[in-house]
Structures are given as structure tokens and as C-alpha cells.
Design a protein around this motif. Structure first.
Motif, PDB file in Angstrom:
ATOM      1  N   VAL A 126     -10.409  -8.927 -10.463  1.00 56.80           N
ATOM      2  CA  VAL A 126     -11.055 -10.104  -9.856  1.00 56.80           C
ATOM      3  C   VAL A 126     -12.568  -9.904  -9.890  1.00 56.80           C
TER       4      VAL A 126
ATOM      5  N   GLY B  34     -14.390 -10.277   7.821  1.00 60.47           N
ATOM      6  CA  GLY B  34     -13.571  -9.090   8.091  1.00 60.47           C
ATOM      7  C   GLY B  34     -14.159  -7.822   7.513  1.00 60.47           C
ATOM      8  N   ASP B  35     -13.240  -6.917   7.127  1.00 63.63           N
ATOM      9  CA  ASP B  35     -13.670  -5.589   6.667  1.00 63.63           C
ATOM     10  C   ASP B  35     -14.551  -5.648   5.422  1.00 63.63           C
TER      11      ASP B  35
ATOM     12  N   GLY C 178      -7.929 -13.183   4.992  1.00 66.82           N
ATOM     13  CA  GLY C 178      -7.753 -14.172   3.930  1.00 66.82           C
ATOM     14  C   GLY C 178      -6.639 -15.162   4.237  1.00 66.82           C
TER      15      GLY C 178
ATOM     16  N   ALA D 197      -5.661 -11.176   0.481  1.00 65.68           N
ATOM     17  CA  ALA D 197      -4.621 -11.766   1.336  1.00 65.68           C
ATOM     18  C   ALA D 197      -4.233 -10.820   2.459  1.00 65.68           C
ATOM     19  N   GLY D 198      -5.232 -10.143   3.032  1.00 64.88           N
ATOM     20  CA  GLY D 198      -5.013  -9.412   4.282  1.00 64.88           C
ATOM     21  C   GLY D 198      -5.012 -10.445   5.405  1.00 64.88           C
ATOM     22  N   PRO D 199      -5.080 -10.008   6.665  1.00 67.94           N
ATOM     23  CA  PRO D 199      -5.055 -10.992   7.757  1.00 67.94           C
ATOM     24  C   PRO D 199      -6.211 -11.985   7.682  1.00 67.94           C
TER      25      PRO D 199
ATOM     26  N   GLY E 219      -2.833  -3.026  15.892  1.00 67.50           N
ATOM     27  CA  GLY E 219      -1.695  -3.507  16.674  1.00 67.50           C
ATOM     28  C   GLY E 219      -2.045  -4.165  17.993  1.00 67.50           C
TER      29      GLY E 219
ATOM     30  N   GLY F 202     -11.036  -4.007  14.895  1.00 63.43           N
ATOM     31  CA  GLY F 202     -11.143  -4.364  13.470  1.00 63.43           C
ATOM     32  C   GLY F 202     -10.473  -5.678  13.115  1.00 63.43           C
TER      33      GLY F 202
ATOM     34  N   VAL G  71       1.156  -5.119   0.553  1.00 65.66           N
ATOM     35  CA  VAL G  71       0.313  -5.558   1.685  1.00 65.66           C
ATOM     36  C   VAL G  71       1.063  -5.339   3.000  1.00 65.66           C
TER      37      VAL G  71
HETATM   38  C1  FAD Z   1      -5.580   3.104   8.127  1.00 71.13           C
HETATM   39  C2  FAD Z   1      -6.177   2.017   8.992  1.00 71.13           C
HETATM   40  C3  FAD Z   1      -5.825   1.931  10.344  1.00 71.13           C
HETATM   41  C4  FAD Z   1      -6.367   0.936  11.143  1.00 71.13           C
HETATM   42  N1  FAD Z   1      -6.017   0.874  12.468  1.00 71.13           N
HETATM   43  C5  FAD Z   1      -6.557  -0.091  13.234  1.00 71.13           C
HETATM   44  C6  FAD Z   1      -6.235  -0.198  14.616  1.00 71.13           C
HETATM   45  O1  FAD Z   1      -5.461   0.589  15.141  1.00 71.13           O
HETATM   46  N2  FAD Z   1      -6.815  -1.212  15.324  1.00 71.13           N
HETATM   47  C7  FAD Z   1      -7.668  -2.127  14.747  1.00 71.13           C
HETATM   48  O2  FAD Z   1      -8.129  -3.070  15.405  1.00 71.13           O
HETATM   49  N3  FAD Z   1      -7.995  -2.038  13.468  1.00 71.13           N
HETATM   50  C8  FAD Z   1      -7.459  -1.057  12.700  1.00 71.13           C
HETATM   51  N4  FAD Z   1      -7.779  -0.998  11.406  1.00 71.13           N
HETATM   52  C9  FAD Z   1      -8.673  -2.013  10.899  1.00 71.13           C
HETATM   53  C10 FAD Z   1      -7.936  -3.291  10.593  1.00 71.13           C
HETATM   54  O3  FAD Z   1      -6.696  -3.003   9.997  1.00 71.13           O
HETATM   55  C11 FAD Z   1      -8.828  -4.099   9.677  1.00 71.13           C
HETATM   56  O4  FAD Z   1     -10.010  -4.390  10.382  1.00 71.13           O
HETATM   57  C12 FAD Z   1      -8.168  -5.366   9.168  1.00 71.13           C
HETATM   58  O5  FAD Z   1      -7.157  -5.051   8.224  1.00 71.13           O
HETATM   59  C13 FAD Z   1      -9.205  -6.272   8.511  1.00 71.13           C
HETATM   60  O6  FAD Z   1      -8.565  -7.307   7.847  1.00 71.13           O
HETATM   61  P1  FAD Z   1      -9.176  -7.868   6.509  1.00 71.13           P
HETATM   62  O7  FAD Z   1      -8.262  -8.977   6.113  1.00 71.13           O
HETATM   63  O8  FAD Z   1     -10.616  -8.124   6.679  1.00 71.13           O
HETATM   64  O9  FAD Z   1      -9.097  -6.652   5.449  1.00 71.13           O
HETATM   65  P2  FAD Z   1      -7.827  -5.955   4.804  1.00 71.13           P
HETATM   66  O10 FAD Z   1      -6.708  -5.911   5.748  1.00 71.13           O
HETATM   67  O11 FAD Z   1      -8.334  -4.691   4.217  1.00 71.13           O
HETATM   68  O12 FAD Z   1      -7.407  -6.933   3.635  1.00 71.13           O
HETATM   69  C14 FAD Z   1      -8.165  -7.044   2.455  1.00 71.13           C
HETATM   70  C15 FAD Z   1      -7.263  -7.517   1.333  1.00 71.13           C
HETATM   71  O13 FAD Z   1      -8.041  -7.671   0.151  1.00 71.13           O
HETATM   72  C16 FAD Z   1      -7.317  -7.135  -0.928  1.00 71.13           C
HETATM   73  N5  FAD Z   1      -8.229  -6.740  -1.996  1.00 71.13           N
HETATM   74  C17 FAD Z   1      -9.006  -5.632  -2.073  1.00 71.13           C
HETATM   75  N6  FAD Z   1      -9.632  -5.577  -3.245  1.00 71.13           N
HETATM   76  C18 FAD Z   1      -9.289  -6.693  -3.913  1.00 71.13           C
HETATM   77  C19 FAD Z   1      -9.595  -7.191  -5.197  1.00 71.13           C
HETATM   78  N7  FAD Z   1     -10.376  -6.508  -6.028  1.00 71.13           N
HETATM   79  N8  FAD Z   1      -9.066  -8.364  -5.589  1.00 71.13           N
HETATM   80  C20 FAD Z   1      -8.230  -9.058  -4.755  1.00 71.13           C
HETATM   81  N9  FAD Z   1      -7.867  -8.616  -3.545  1.00 71.13           N
HETATM   82  C21 FAD Z   1      -8.393  -7.457  -3.127  1.00 71.13           C
HETATM   83  C22 FAD Z   1      -6.585  -5.955  -0.316  1.00 71.13           C
HETATM   84  O14 FAD Z   1      -5.475  -5.549  -1.111  1.00 71.13           O
HETATM   85  C23 FAD Z   1      -6.173  -6.518   1.007  1.00 71.13           C
HETATM   86  O15 FAD Z   1      -4.920  -7.143   0.996  1.00 71.13           O
HETATM   87  C24 FAD Z   1      -7.275   0.003  10.585  1.00 71.13           C
HETATM   88  C25 FAD Z   1      -7.624   0.083   9.239  1.00 71.13           C
HETATM   89  C26 FAD Z   1      -7.097   1.076   8.442  1.00 71.13           C
HETATM   90  C27 FAD Z   1      -7.505   1.168   6.987  1.00 71.13           C
END
Ligand code: FAD
Length: 389
Positions: free
Chosen positions: A126, A284-285, A14, A10-12, A46, A297, A39
Motif C-alpha cells: 500500500v 490512532g497508533d 480504521g 482495519a484495526g479498531p 481490554g 491506546g 487481525v
Molecule cells: C502488544 C500490544 C499490547 C497492547 N496492550 C494494550 C492495552 O493493554 N491497553 C491499551 O489501551 N492499549 C494497548 N495496546 C495499544 C492498542 O492496542 C492500540 O493503541 C490500538 O490497537 C490502536 O488501534 P489502531 O487501529 O490505531 O492501530 P492497530 O490496532 O495497530 O491497527 C492498524 C492496522 O493497520 C494495518 N496496517 C499496518 N500496515 C499496513 C499497511 N502497510 N497497509 C495496510 N494496512 C496496514 C495493521 O495490520 C492493523 O490491522 C497494545 C498494543 C500492542 C502492540
């Protein structure tokens, strides 16, 4: 439990995907390992490209973003002597918006109950099963009970360390990776920014970035060797280093204040292929990492989600199996271009430990070229605002 799409994370990525699917009437459940508060406590990206702003707008969840986000028409590269302004709006007709990832997540999280999007926080262990079949499922523990969630598709939005990517068999996986020999030490403070536009600085002592989250909250970074410990960096030491690296003009406008968050993030470029295997899609990531240089990112996560929502909507509403088949190729085409831009900007703006006078001369020449060439500035600007989806 049974649903059409099970979303892990449930990051951005999801939450955005969940909302887009619910808006199309598609059933989905989001399963998140952490609590909601945890979270929201993660301080990350930003700078939002129009793809991300447009998705929030499409969902009707952009009221706070529009009210509080800062529209940025340009940004600056500093080479130790001068600021090279990239007139993003003038060169592309587009802008970016400064609005924290935490705020995007909060807006999506707050709207989930009223939009009928179930999000199960605090789900442990999970695991993904039968992803090569048409009936994949998740197992996990939630509120002390063992649960099973059956679905037609699973979408892995669980970031770099989640289980989804690892569920794809090694026999079909391809990984591309570059780990950088430094990290970004970030400080968040409730002080006005030193400049109304971002400054990326390449100083002989190293890289610095002046950015902001609002008119009253600043986010600054300096690069440090990976061996550095955050305990060795007092707030004063960080402010001193920023003042040197950002140059005298920016330094004169820095307002110092106590940090409300301080951390060192390692930098990495990473792409995993394929982004779909059987009934599992990655967004995403979970599938790729870019160094934060260029702020791609979060925006890449948003463009993956855009393509994934299109594919799943095509499948469920138009019976179009090809929509799923073409997801990975569409997403990856944009991922690789963003990887290229982030890598190029990282190489240009950082001093690498192995670099000699030649590499430094190349950086100087390139910055000088950018300063004097509208074509070079246009290329940077169109990548910075985000390539079309
Ligand atoms: C410290 C840091 C600084 C950053 N700064 C920047 C920036 O300045 N500019 C930029 O563009 N990008 C930045 N990023 C990258 C950006 O934040 C990510 O690309 C973005 O968060 C991707 O979103 P996401 O939803 O794919 O992954 P995430 O935000 O990582 O969300 C993944 C979610 O999955 C959950 N999860 C993980 N494992 C499990 C599991 N086993 N079961 C269930 N849930 C799980 C996590 O808890 C999380 O909530 C940064 C990243 C980090 C780590």
C-alpha cells in the motif's frame, strides 16, 4: 476504484471510522495488509472508556459489549504493602468496561458487509500518493491485481509501522518520543481473575498488572528488561513472579493455568505532529503511542476517530472545510493529556534502572499521598475514565 475516503488499516481505528462514515452515508473503503484472521489473533487492549463504548452504542454494535463486557467501578494501585483503591465511579460518576480489543474488532468486522463497508484484506504494498492535492490516491496489490483507489481524503489508521505517517514530508514533521528501558511480558489464560478490579503493583522486584478479559479469562503482566527472551519464561515462572509482585492477598486468589498467549511488548511514548497534512489525516497508533499503563491506546484511537468522523462529515455534508482544518488541534489536545497520564502512571509504578533511593522515596511519597488524598484520587480517576471529547 473511486471513493470519498480511503482508509488505510482495519484495526479498531480504521473499522470504527469506516462504520461512522457509512452511518452518515459517506463512501469509504478500508485497505488492510493482513488477513481478517490475523487481525483477530492480535491480543491487545481490554479496558474501554466511555468514548469507545459510546461510539459502539451510536453504531448499534454494542449488543455483545453490553452483554459480555464487565463494568468496572474502580481499580487498585498496590505499593507492596497495601491496595489503594481508586473509587472511579464514586469520584467521577463514570465507569470503564472490560471488553477485549479483539472483541471490538470482531463486532466491527462482522457488521461491515451488512453496513456496506468494503474492507479489502490482504492488500500488499500500500502506497499513498498526492496527499498535498485534493485528489490523493492509494496504490496496492490485492488478490494478485495492481489496484488504484482514488479518494478526496486518505485516513491513515495503519498503526505505528504503517506507511501513512511516513508519507508526510520530513520538513513539516515533528516527533516526540520516550522509549522505556523495559517491556511488559503478558500472559493470557482461561482462568478466573484474582480480583474483580484491576491491580497495578509497584513491588521491589518490579511492576505487575492483574487484569482480565472476562470472568473466566485473565490477562496478567510483569515488566522485564528488554533483553529478556520469552522462551526463558515458562508459565510457572510467570505465575511465581506475579504471586510475589502482586502481594499476598492477590496471590492467594491467583488461579494458575496454561497460557493461551504470551509475549513481550516494548513500552514507548510517542507523538507525531501534525495529525493532518493536506488531504491525509492520521488516527490512532499511526500518530501516537502510549505505554499501556492506564489503558489509553485503544481509547485514544477511538477519540481520534470521533474527531475525524466529525471533520469528514462536516466537509462532505455541510461543505465545511474548516472542520478538516481543525481536526489535528482537537485530536492532539486530548492526545497530549492522555500521554501525560500514561507517562505519569508509568513513572509512578515502575522501577527504572537508573533510579536511586531518591526516586524510590518520591514514588513512596506519591503513593502515600494518593492513598490519603481524595483530590489526588479524583485526578487519577477522571483521567482513568477518560477526559471529555
Ligand atoms: C502488544 C500490544 C499490547 C497492547 N496492550 C494494550 C492495552 O493493554 N491497553 C491499551 O489501551 N492499549 C494497548 N495496546 C495499544 C492498542 O492496542 C492500540 O493503541 C490500538 O490497537 C490502536 O488501534 P489502531 O487501529 O490505531 O492501530 P492497530 O490496532 O495497530 O491497527 C492498524 C492496522 O493497520 C494495518 N496496517 C499496518 N500496515 C499496513 C499497511 N502497510 N497497509 C495496510 N494496512 C496496514 C495493521 O495490520 C492493523 O490491522 C497494545 C498494543 C500492542 C502492540
Amino acid at each position: 476504484m473511486k471513493t470519498q475516503v480511503a482508509i488505510v488499516g482495519a484495526g479498531p481505528a480504521g473499522l470504527l471510522l469506516g462504520h461512522l462514515l457509512r452511518a452518515e452515508g459517506i463512501e469509504c473503503v478500508v485497505v488492510e495488509r493482513q488477513t481478517g484472521d490475523y487481525v483477530l489473533g492480535r491480543i491487545r487492549a481490554g479496558v474501554l472508556e466511555s468514548i469507545t463504548v459510546n461510539l459502539m452504542e451510536r453504531l448499534g454494535l454494542d449488543a455483545r459489549l453490553k452483554a459480555e463486557g464487565l463494568v468496572e467501578e474502580g481499580f487498585n494501585l498496590a505499593d507492596g504493602e497495601r491496595l489503594i483503591r481508586i473509587d472511579v465511579a464514586g469520584l467521577t460518576g463514570q465507569t470503564v468496561t472490560v471488553y477485549g480489543q479483539t472483541e471490538v474488532t470482531r463486532d466491527l468486522m462482522d457488521a461491515a458487509p451488512e453496513r456496506g463497508l468494503p474492507v479489502l484484506y490482504g492488500a500488499s504494498d500500500v502506497a499513498l500518493h498526492d496527499i498535498e492535492s485534493d485528489a490523493p490516491y492509494l496504490t496496492f496489490t490485492h488478490e494478485g491485481r495492481a489496484e488504484r483507489l482514488d479518494a478526496r481524503f486518505i485516513v491513515g489508521c495503519d498503526g505505528f509501522h504503517g506507511p501513512s505517517r511516513k508519507a508526510i514530508p520530513a520538513s513539516v514533521a515533528r516527533e516526540y518520543e520516550r522509549v522505556y528501558p523495559f517491556g511488559w511480558l503478558g500472559i493470557l489464560a482461561d482462568v478466573p481473575p484474582c480480583n474483580h478490579e484491576l491491580i497495578y503493583a509497584n513491588h521491589e522486584r518490579g511492576f505487575a498488572l492483574a487484569s482480565m478479559r472476562s470472568h473466566t479469562r485473565s490477562r496478567y503482566y510483569v515488566d522485564v528488561p528488554l533483553t529478556e527472551k520469552i522462551e526463558d519464561w515458562s508459565d510457572e515462572r510467570i505465575w511465581d513472579e506475579l504471586a510475589i509482585r502482586l502481594g499476598p492477598d492477590a496471590a492467594a486468589n491467583i488461579t494458575r493455568g496454561p497460557s493461551i498467549e504470551k509475549s513481550i511488548a516494548p513500552l514507548r511514548s510517542y507523538v507525531f505532529e501534525p495529525m493532518r497534512h493536506g488531504s491525509l489525516l492520521l488516527c490512532g497508533d499511526a500518530a501516537h503511542i502510549v505505554p499501556p499503563t492506564g489503558a489509553k491506546g485503544l481509547n485514544l484511537a477511538a477519540s481520534d476517530v470521533h474527531y475525524a468522523a466529525q471533520a469528514l462529515t462536516g466537509f462532505f455534508k455541510a461543505n465545511d472545510a474548516d472542520a478538516i482544518a481543525s481536526y489535528a488541534a482537537k485530536a492532539l489536545a486530548r492526545v497530549w493529556k492522555s500521554e501525560r497520564f500514561s507517562w505519569t502512571l508509568t513513572k509512578l509504578m515502575h522501577r527504572f534502572p537508573d533510579d536511586g533511593p531518591f526516586e524510590r522515596a518520591m514514588q513512596v511519597a506519591e503513593l502515600d499521598y494518593i492513598a490519603t488524598s481524595r483530590a489526588a484520587q479524583t485526578s487519577i480517576a477522571e483521567n482513568y475514565v477518560g477526559l471529555p471529547v
